[in-house]
Design a protein around this motif. Structure first.
Motif, mmCIF file in Angstrom:
data_model
loop_
_atom_site.group_PDB
_atom_site.id
_atom_site.type_symbol
_atom_site.label_atom_id
_atom_site.label_comp_id
_atom_site.label_asym_id
_atom_site.label_seq_id
_atom_site.Cartn_x
_atom_site.Cartn_y
_atom_site.Cartn_z
ATOM 1 N N GLU A 33 33.070 30.757 40.699
ATOM 2 C CA GLU A 33 31.940 31.126 39.829
ATOM 3 C C GLU A 33 31.182 32.324 40.407
ATOM 4 N N LEU A 34 30.991 32.315 41.726
ATOM 5 C CA LEU A 34 30.257 33.397 42.383
ATOM 6 C C LEU A 34 31.049 34.703 42.378
ATOM 7 N N LEU A 35 32.348 34.635 42.623
ATOM 8 C CA LEU A 35 33.167 35.835 42.765
ATOM 9 C C LEU A 35 33.702 36.388 41.446
ATOM 10 N N ARG A 36 33.688 35.597 40.394
ATOM 11 C CA ARG A 36 34.333 35.972 39.130
ATOM 12 C C ARG A 36 33.935 37.352 38.615
ATOM 13 N N GLY A 37 32.687 37.674 38.562
ATOM 14 C CA GLY A 37 32.259 38.933 37.958
ATOM 15 C C GLY A 37 32.072 40.089 38.929
ATOM 16 N N LEU A 38 32.441 39.893 40.191
ATOM 17 C CA LEU A 38 32.159 40.919 41.196
ATOM 18 C C LEU A 38 33.153 42.081 41.164
ATOM 19 N N ASP A 39 32.628 43.273 41.411
ATOM 20 C CA ASP A 39 33.482 44.433 41.641
ATOM 21 C C ASP A 39 34.042 44.318 43.051
ATOM 22 N N LEU A 40 35.196 44.909 43.274
ATOM 23 C CA LEU A 40 35.769 44.909 44.623
ATOM 24 C C LEU A 40 34.844 45.619 45.609
ATOM 25 N N ARG A 41 34.067 46.557 45.128
ATOM 26 C CA ARG A 41 33.138 47.313 45.982
ATOM 27 C C ARG A 41 32.089 46.394 46.611
ATOM 28 N N ASP A 42 31.826 45.237 45.996
ATOM 29 C CA ASP A 42 30.849 44.291 46.527
ATOM 30 C C ASP A 42 31.413 43.454 47.675
ATOM 31 N N ILE A 43 32.726 43.513 47.876
ATOM 32 C CA ILE A 43 33.378 42.756 48.942
ATOM 33 C C ILE A 43 33.274 43.555 50.244
#
Length: 118
Positions: A33-43
């Motif tokens: 749920e937390l990672l679903r909408g994240l851009d790779l840049r946020d990793i």
């Protein structure tokens, strides 16, 4: 203000705190749920140089890495190198084994405000 992220590991706690900024609290109960909408840049580990290499290959979000399934490490490895690929794929699946270590306090600050305006 303070933002608090609570998660089962260092990565998810940091991403939870980033999600709720400013001045809030977020508890990560489900990593997907937390990672679903994240851009790779946020990793962590995906900077602007890596992003420029990944985007032409259609890799913009964490979900794009999920869609690669078992081939994720191989595909990312060909683009950004195997070491970085392994780390990023682990992070995209919510895995982080880095230890949380307390920081040593270096100084203490105090501020007085008398309401004087200039």
């Amino acid at each position: 203000t303070a933002s608090i992220g609570i998660g089962p590991n260092k990565l998810l706690a940091k991403l939870a705190a980033d999600k709720i900024k400013p001045n809030g609290c977020y508890v990560c109960r489900d990593w997907k749920e937390l990672l679903r909408g994240l851009d790779l840049r946020d990793i962590p580990g995906v900077g602007w140089k890596s992003q420029r290499k990944l985007e032409p290959c259609g890799l913009r979000t964490v979900a794009d890495v999920w869609d690669l399934n078992d081939e994720a490490e191989t595909v990312l490895g060909e683009i950004i190198g195997l070491g970085n690929a392994q780390k990023i794929v682990k992070y995209c699946f919510g895995k982080d084994d880095r230890p949380v270590t307390p920081a040593v306090r270096k100084s203490i600050g105090a501020e007085c405000n008398y309401g004087v305006r200039f």
